[in-house]
Structure formats: structure tokens, C-alpha cells
Design a protein around this motif. Structure first.
Motif, PDB file in Angstrom:
ATOM      1  N   ILE A 107     -19.138  13.032 -10.073  1.00  0.00           N
ATOM      2  CA  ILE A 107     -18.360  11.960 -10.682  1.00  0.00           C
ATOM      3  C   ILE A 107     -18.628  10.678  -9.885  1.00  0.00           C
ATOM      4  CG2 ILE A 107     -16.037  11.041 -11.082  1.00  0.00           C
ATOM      5  CD1 ILE A 107     -16.722  13.209 -13.052  1.00  0.00           C
ATOM      6  N   ALA A 108     -18.975   9.620 -10.600  1.00  0.00           N
ATOM      7  CA  ALA A 108     -19.166   8.319  -9.963  1.00  0.00           C
ATOM      8  C   ALA A 108     -17.939   7.446 -10.221  1.00  0.00           C
ATOM      9  CB  ALA A 108     -20.421   7.634 -10.511  1.00  0.00           C
ATOM     10  N   LEU A 109     -17.640   6.596  -9.255  1.00  0.00           N
ATOM     11  CA  LEU A 109     -16.496   5.678  -9.340  1.00  0.00           C
ATOM     12  C   LEU A 109     -16.983   4.240  -9.180  1.00  0.00           C
ATOM     13  CD1 LEU A 109     -14.057   7.673  -7.025  1.00  0.00           C
ATOM     14  CD2 LEU A 109     -14.198   7.768  -9.523  1.00  0.00           C
ATOM     15  N   ARG A 110     -16.282   3.302  -9.811  1.00  0.00           N
ATOM     16  CA  ARG A 110     -16.675   1.885  -9.773  1.00  0.00           C
ATOM     17  C   ARG A 110     -15.512   1.014  -9.320  1.00  0.00           C
ATOM     18  NH1 ARG A 110     -18.375  -0.405 -15.421  1.00  0.00           N
ATOM     19  NH2 ARG A 110     -16.108  -0.730 -15.606  1.00  0.00           N
TER      20      ARG A 110
ATOM     21  N   ASP B 133      -6.354  15.859 -13.384  1.00  0.00           N
ATOM     22  CA  ASP B 133      -6.062  17.098 -12.661  1.00  0.00           C
ATOM     23  C   ASP B 133      -7.397  17.689 -12.232  1.00  0.00           C
ATOM     24  OD1 ASP B 133      -5.217  19.473 -11.632  1.00  0.00           O
ATOM     25  OD2 ASP B 133      -4.580  20.320 -13.558  1.00  0.00           O
ATOM     26  N   TRP B 134      -7.906  17.211 -11.090  1.00  0.00           N
ATOM     27  CA  TRP B 134      -9.232  17.612 -10.649  1.00  0.00           C
ATOM     28  C   TRP B 134      -9.304  19.106 -10.362  1.00  0.00           C
ATOM     29  CZ3 TRP B 134     -12.641  14.238 -11.886  1.00  0.00           C
ATOM     30  CH2 TRP B 134     -12.366  12.867 -11.810  1.00  0.00           C
ATOM     31  N   ALA B 135      -8.196  19.732 -10.029  1.00  0.00           N
ATOM     32  CA  ALA B 135      -8.198  21.162  -9.733  1.00  0.00           C
ATOM     33  C   ALA B 135      -8.552  21.999 -10.953  1.00  0.00           C
ATOM     34  CB  ALA B 135      -6.842  21.589  -9.182  1.00  0.00           C
TER      35      ALA B 135
ATOM     36  N   THR C 146     -14.075  22.384  -8.420  1.00  0.00           N
ATOM     37  CA  THR C 146     -14.896  22.711  -7.253  1.00  0.00           C
ATOM     38  C   THR C 146     -15.373  21.489  -6.470  1.00  0.00           C
ATOM     39  OG1 THR C 146     -16.792  22.881  -8.758  1.00  0.00           O
ATOM     40  CG2 THR C 146     -15.708  24.936  -8.093  1.00  0.00           C
ATOM     41  N   HIS C 147     -14.761  20.335  -6.674  1.00  0.00           N
ATOM     42  CA  HIS C 147     -15.161  19.200  -5.843  1.00  0.00           C
ATOM     43  C   HIS C 147     -14.807  19.492  -4.388  1.00  0.00           C
ATOM     44  CE1 HIS C 147     -15.257  15.163  -4.049  1.00  0.00           C
ATOM     45  NE2 HIS C 147     -16.192  14.945  -4.951  1.00  0.00           N
ATOM     46  N   PRO C 148     -15.756  19.285  -3.433  1.00  0.00           N
ATOM     47  CA  PRO C 148     -15.508  19.692  -2.044  1.00  0.00           C
ATOM     48  C   PRO C 148     -14.365  18.952  -1.358  1.00  0.00           C
ATOM     49  CG  PRO C 148     -17.563  18.452  -2.248  1.00  0.00           C
ATOM     50  CD  PRO C 148     -17.122  18.778  -3.638  1.00  0.00           C
ATOM     51  N   LEU C 149     -13.998  17.771  -1.880  1.00  0.00           N
ATOM     52  CA  LEU C 149     -12.889  17.015  -1.291  1.00  0.00           C
ATOM     53  C   LEU C 149     -11.620  17.115  -2.133  1.00  0.00           C
ATOM     54  CD1 LEU C 149     -14.878  13.786  -0.286  1.00  0.00           C
ATOM     55  CD2 LEU C 149     -14.485  15.860   1.068  1.00  0.00           C
ATOM     56  N   ALA C 150     -11.658  17.942  -3.182  1.00  0.00           N
ATOM     57  CA  ALA C 150     -10.535  18.173  -4.098  1.00  0.00           C
ATOM     58  C   ALA C 150     -10.297  16.998  -5.044  1.00  0.00           C
ATOM     59  CB  ALA C 150      -9.245  18.518  -3.357  1.00  0.00           C
ATOM     60  N   ASP C 151     -10.533  15.790  -4.583  1.00  0.00           N
ATOM     61  CA  ASP C 151     -10.359  14.581  -5.383  1.00  0.00           C
ATOM     62  C   ASP C 151     -11.503  13.634  -5.027  1.00  0.00           C
ATOM     63  OD1 ASP C 151      -9.691  12.137  -6.493  1.00  0.00           O
ATOM     64  OD2 ASP C 151      -7.655  12.104  -5.713  1.00  0.00           O
ATOM     65  N   PRO C 152     -12.370  13.259  -5.985  1.00  0.00           N
ATOM     66  CA  PRO C 152     -13.482  12.366  -5.663  1.00  0.00           C
ATOM     67  C   PRO C 152     -13.056  11.057  -5.008  1.00  0.00           C
ATOM     68  CG  PRO C 152     -13.792  13.318  -7.835  1.00  0.00           C
ATOM     69  CD  PRO C 152     -12.411  13.712  -7.387  1.00  0.00           C
ATOM     70  N   ALA C 153     -11.876  10.547  -5.357  1.00  0.00           N
ATOM     71  CA  ALA C 153     -11.419   9.267  -4.807  1.00  0.00           C
ATOM     72  C   ALA C 153     -10.989   9.367  -3.350  1.00  0.00           C
ATOM     73  CB  ALA C 153     -10.263   8.720  -5.653  1.00  0.00           C
TER      74      ALA C 153
ATOM     75  N   THR D 183     -21.243   7.468  -6.011  1.00  0.00           N
ATOM     76  CA  THR D 183     -21.187   8.830  -6.528  1.00  0.00           C
ATOM     77  C   THR D 183     -20.693   9.734  -5.414  1.00  0.00           C
ATOM     78  OG1 THR D 183     -22.377  10.511  -7.805  1.00  0.00           O
ATOM     79  CG2 THR D 183     -23.604   9.374  -6.055  1.00  0.00           C
ATOM     80  N   THR D 184     -19.904  10.748  -5.744  1.00  0.00           N
ATOM     81  CA  THR D 184     -18.925  11.271  -4.789  1.00  0.00           C
ATOM     82  C   THR D 184     -19.092  12.721  -4.352  1.00  0.00           C
ATOM     83  OG1 THR D 184     -17.483  11.772  -6.670  1.00  0.00           O
ATOM     84  CG2 THR D 184     -17.167   9.636  -5.578  1.00  0.00           C
ATOM     85  N   GLY D 185     -20.217  13.354  -4.655  1.00  0.00           N
ATOM     86  CA  GLY D 185     -20.422  14.711  -4.182  1.00  0.00           C
ATOM     87  C   GLY D 185     -20.486  15.734  -5.298  1.00  0.00           C
ATOM     88  N   SER D 186     -21.230  16.798  -5.034  1.00  0.00           N
ATOM     89  CA  SER D 186     -21.568  17.750  -6.080  1.00  0.00           C
ATOM     90  C   SER D 186     -20.472  18.782  -6.331  1.00  0.00           C
ATOM     91  CB  SER D 186     -22.852  18.477  -5.702  1.00  0.00           C
ATOM     92  OG  SER D 186     -23.203  19.420  -6.698  1.00  0.00           O
TER      93      SER D 186
END
Length: 252
Positions: free
Chosen positions: A98-101, A170-172, A191-198, A222-225
Motif C-alpha cells: 500500500i502506498a500513501l501520499r 481495518d488493516w487486520a 499481514t502487513h508487518p507493521l500492522a498499519d502502513p501509516a 510505499t510501505t512494505g510487503s
């Protein structure tokens, strides 16, 4: 460090890979690796002098490790659907992200006091993205982390989907489906490694502004696989879809 930067520049210019062995003792810390990143970018003319790069990668394996960052060369950042037959890639892999701007300028003073709970307020949009990871190191598995970091944190290219207004997710329970070539679709949820891309935004923004520059509105990270690194081959068609958020399509 200058010699290492020169070697990485030459590797890109002449489409070749490097043996890491002669460089194992070159870097002592991440600050030196970032200096090499900057030197390579300057030598190759990726960014206008004195400006903050417009697109970055950032992330880490968990919230308990030191996050790493790299500015991305503009020639490899493309909108979906995208094709990359013109780029030199050695051992590419696929990461669905997921990319953020940024929706506003972020000054060094703002970044210095930014907390994780405040970071999302700075974002105006999000998009599905796929990073093609690649390396100028011949044996990436045997290459130390600092040398990987110096090499743009093993970045190859980036595809961005359509931007959507940023909203609480709800990223979970976020579902991600990624298909590479003829392989079976890889399905992941939460499965985002930081639980929340932000979550990485304060750390990333302090890095971006560390030399006194302001991160401008529109800067992308962009925030991780969500899927680790999936193997791919040149010519593979890749799709990644995040339910409710969007999808991207590319040919490696």
C-alpha cells in the motif's frame, strides 16, 4: 564509501552485478549507507539538486526493528498498467504493498514531534502498489543489510494503482491477492508487518527531513510487503488486488 558509490553507479550504468565480498567492511552504520544512496542518486541525476525526492520506499519486518528508507528513481515509478521490459533487472521479485501520499507539506519541525497517532492526518490518498525488488549485488542472500541499504534497499521499480481518498481501514482484516505469471494466486489477510502502513510515517518523515528540507505535498511512500517477496521472471504478468482499495497490473 566513495568507491562503493562509484561501483554501484557503474553497476547500474553497465547493467552488471557486484560481488559483495570486497565491500564487507566498507559501511559501519546506516548513516553511511544513506550517504552512499545519496551519492549514487546524485551521480545518476535522479533528482533535482536541493529537492526532496517525490517517491520513497520505507519499512521493516516489525515495529521492533529499525525501519529503512530509500528514494526511488523516477524512471522506474509508473502508473498501472505498466511494463518494464526497458529496465535492466537481474533477479527480480514482487512485493504487494500500500502506498500513501502526503496531503500537506511536512517541515522538519513538524516531523520531529510527529507521533504515530497523528500521522494519518497528514495523508490524503492511498493506492495499491507493487514493488519490483532487485539488486546490484550478485548474491543477494549473502549480502549484509547495510550493503543492501546502500543499494536503494534493493529497489528495482514501482507500480502505482489509482489513488483513493485515505480513510480508516481495518488493516487486520484487509485481504490481498497477488498472482505472478502462471503461479497460483497468493492470498493474504492482515499481514502487513507493521500492522498499519501509516505507522511508519513519523520515522520515515524524520528521515526525509533530516537535512532540513521540507517534505512537500504529494510526496509518496510505499510501505512494505504483505506477501514477502514472490519470485518472478522477465515477461511475467503480475496482478495485485487489495479488496476495497484497488488493484494494479504489470509485466515484469
Amino acid at each position: 564509501m566513495t568507491a562503493l558509490a562509484d561501483a554501484l553507479v557503474a553497476a547500474r550504468q553497465f547493467n552488471r552485478t557486484l560481488d559483495a565480498t570486497p565491500w564487507l567492511a566498507t559501511l559501519q552504520d546506516a548513516a553511511q549507507a544513506y550517504e552512499v544512496q545519496d551519492a549514487v542518486a546524485s551521480a545518476l541525476g535522479w533528482f533535482e539538486a536541493g529537492t526532496v525526492p517525490g517517491c520513497w520506499k520505507s519499512g521493516g519486518g516489525s515495529r521492533n526493528v529499525t525501519l529503512t528508507h530509500a528514494p526511488l528513481p523516477p524512471a522506474g515509478v509508473r502508473a498501472s498498467p505498466a511494463e518494464f521490459g526497458d529496465l535492466a533487472l537481474h533477479s527480480p521479485g514482487i512485493e504487494a504493498e500500500i502506498a500513501l501520499r502526503l496531503g500537506q507539506d511536512v517541515t522538519p519541525a513538524m516531523a520531529a514531534t510527529l507521533g504515530h497517532e497523528d500521522a494519518a492526518s497528514l495523508i490524503d490518498a492511498m493506492a495499491v502498489s507493487v514493488e519490483i525488488v532487485d539488486s546490484r549485488w550478485h548474491d543477494l542472500a549473502a549480502t549484509p543489510a547495510l550493503l543492501r541499504l546502500a543499494d536503494s534497499q534493493v529497489h528495482g521499480a514501482l507500480v502505482l494503482g489509482e489513488w483513493q481518498p485515505y480513510a480508516a481501514v481495518d488493516w487486520a482484516s484487509q485481504r490481498c491477492e497477488t498472482k505472478v505469471g502462471n503461479s497460483e494466486t497468493v492470498v493474504r489477510e492482515g499481514t502487513h508487518p507493521l500492522a498499519d502502513p501509516a505507522w511508519l510515517l513519523p520515522i520515515w518523515l524524520r528521515h526525509v527531513t533530516r537535512h532540513g528540507q521540507t517534505a512537500p505535498t504529494g510526496t509518496v511512500v510505499t510501505t512494505g510487503s504483505w506477501v514477502g517477496v514472490l519470485p518472478c521472471r522477465r515477461g511475467d504478468q503480475v496482478t495485485a488486488e487489495f479488496a476495497g482499495t484497488g488493484a494494479v497490473r504489470l509485466i515484469v
